[in-house]
Every structure is written in C-alpha cells, then in structure tokens.
Scaffold this motif. Structure first.
Motif, PDB file in Angstrom:
ATOM      1  N   ALA A  26      17.010  39.540  39.374  1.00 42.50           N
ATOM      2  CA  ALA A  26      15.482  39.680  38.314  1.00 42.50           C
ATOM      3  C   ALA A  26      14.081  40.757  38.443  1.00 42.50           C
ATOM      4  N   LEU A  27      13.888  41.024  39.840  1.00 45.61           N
ATOM      5  CA  LEU A  27      12.905  42.183  40.303  1.00 45.61           C
ATOM      6  C   LEU A  27      13.424  43.456  40.109  1.00 45.61           C
ATOM      7  N   LEU A  56      18.889  43.025  32.550  1.00 46.85           N
ATOM      8  CA  LEU A  56      18.717  42.228  34.505  1.00 46.85           C
ATOM      9  C   LEU A  56      17.222  41.722  34.754  1.00 46.85           C
ATOM     10  N   GLY A  57      16.475  41.524  34.157  1.00 45.50           N
ATOM     11  CA  GLY A  57      15.201  41.030  34.410  1.00 45.50           C
ATOM     12  C   GLY A  57      15.412  39.445  34.549  1.00 45.50           C
ATOM     13  N   ILE A  58      15.310  38.453  33.119  1.00 46.08           N
ATOM     14  CA  ILE A  58      15.570  37.543  31.838  1.00 46.08           C
ATOM     15  C   ILE A  58      17.052  37.025  33.005  1.00 46.08           C
ATOM     16  N   GLY A  78      22.873  33.216  32.762  1.00 46.52           N
ATOM     17  CA  GLY A  78      21.886  34.253  32.756  1.00 46.52           C
ATOM     18  C   GLY A  78      22.795  35.277  33.193  1.00 46.52           C
ATOM     19  N   LEU A  79      24.058  34.711  33.835  1.00 46.74           N
ATOM     20  CA  LEU A  79      25.467  35.297  34.487  1.00 46.74           C
ATOM     21  C   LEU A  79      25.887  36.657  33.399  1.00 46.74           C
ATOM     22  N   PRO A  80      26.569  36.583  31.773  1.00 43.80           N
ATOM     23  CA  PRO A  80      26.384  37.487  30.705  1.00 43.80           C
ATOM     24  C   PRO A  80      25.774  38.576  30.890  1.00 43.80           C
ATOM     25  N   LEU A  81      24.205  38.020  30.872  1.00 40.28           N
ATOM     26  CA  LEU A  81      23.733  39.257  30.741  1.00 40.28           C
ATOM     27  C   LEU A  81      23.653  40.195  32.200  1.00 40.28           C
ATOM     28  N   ILE A  82      23.461  39.464  33.316  1.00 39.40           N
ATOM     29  CA  ILE A  82      23.105  40.241  34.511  1.00 39.40           C
ATOM     30  C   ILE A  82      24.880  40.854  34.628  1.00 39.40           C
TER      31      ILE A  82
END
Length: 135
Positions: A26-27, A56-58, A78-82
């Motif tokens: 996130a950072l 990546l942040g969200i 959140g995992l699919p975004l990362i």
C-alpha cells in the motif's frame, strides 16, 4: 528442522507477516503516485503509471485492513489488484530490458515471483471460502 507451533501461534505469525507485506504494498503504491517507478514509466504511458500505482495502493490497503480486522472479504478484493500491479511491473521490466539491462530483467523475475505467490494466496483464500460454505 521441525517447528512446534500451535495453530494459533502460527496463525498469528502468518497474519503479522501478511499485514506487514500488504502495508508495504500500500505504501509503495501511494508513494508511486508521486514518484513513478522508472521500470513502469519506461514501458507505459502516464495514465497506466497512475492506474498501476493506484491499484497497488488500494489493493494493498484493502488487504491490510482485511488482515488487521480478520475479515477475509477485503483481502479477497485487494489481491487481484495487487497481483495485476505486479504483473504490469513484471511485463514492464521485460519490455524495458533494453534500456535498463540485467537489473530490469531481474526485477521482472522478482515481480513475477511475487505475483505468483500472491496468486497462490488468492487461490488458498478461495478454497477456504468454498470449504467453509460446504461445512
């Protein structure tokens, strides 16, 4: 080497490790909104760089909140975004290999490895969700 952890102790260690890594993702994403990674910047447009950093942040923030609050939905979201962010980073590194050299190639392999590991975590989470619905 054998590990003699109880289930609760091992679970808390895993939760701690995941919360640290998701927090760092996130950072990293939010910092990249202001200072884009040269790997992604060399291979893509400015819009893709912003979307990449935002995802990546969200995604990292969502997964971090999920692990801290012990509610699986936000990690699942959140995992699919990362994962997609690390795949964009990996592909960008491979595309930018001619300008960055072996460092970019190495970064691409690292990003692909992280994406693969996170995909396994998504699959593991999906399996536990479906298993809990069947019981």
């Amino acid at each position: 080497m054998r590990y003699y952890h109880t289930g609760a102790r091992l679970f808390s260690f895993r939760r701690g490790a995941r919360s640290i890594s998701y927090g760092m993702f996130a950072l990293s994403g939010f910092v990249s909104l202001f200072s884009v990674s040269p790997i992604v910047d060399n291979a893509t447009t400015e819009l893709v760089c912003v979307v990449w950093a935002f995802c990546l942040g969200i995604g990292g923030l969502s997964a971090f909140i999920s692990v801290v609050s012990d509610y699986w939905f936000f990690e699942y979201a959140g995992l699919p975004l990362i994962i997609s962010s690390f795949l964009v980073l990996s592909i960008s590194a491979f595309i930018s290999f001619d300008t960055g050299g072996p460092v970019f190639l190495s970064s691409g392999f690292i990003a692909a490895g992280i994406a693969t590991h996170l995909f396994y975590r998504l699959w593991e989470l999906n399996e536990s969700i479906h298993h809990s619905k069947q019981v």
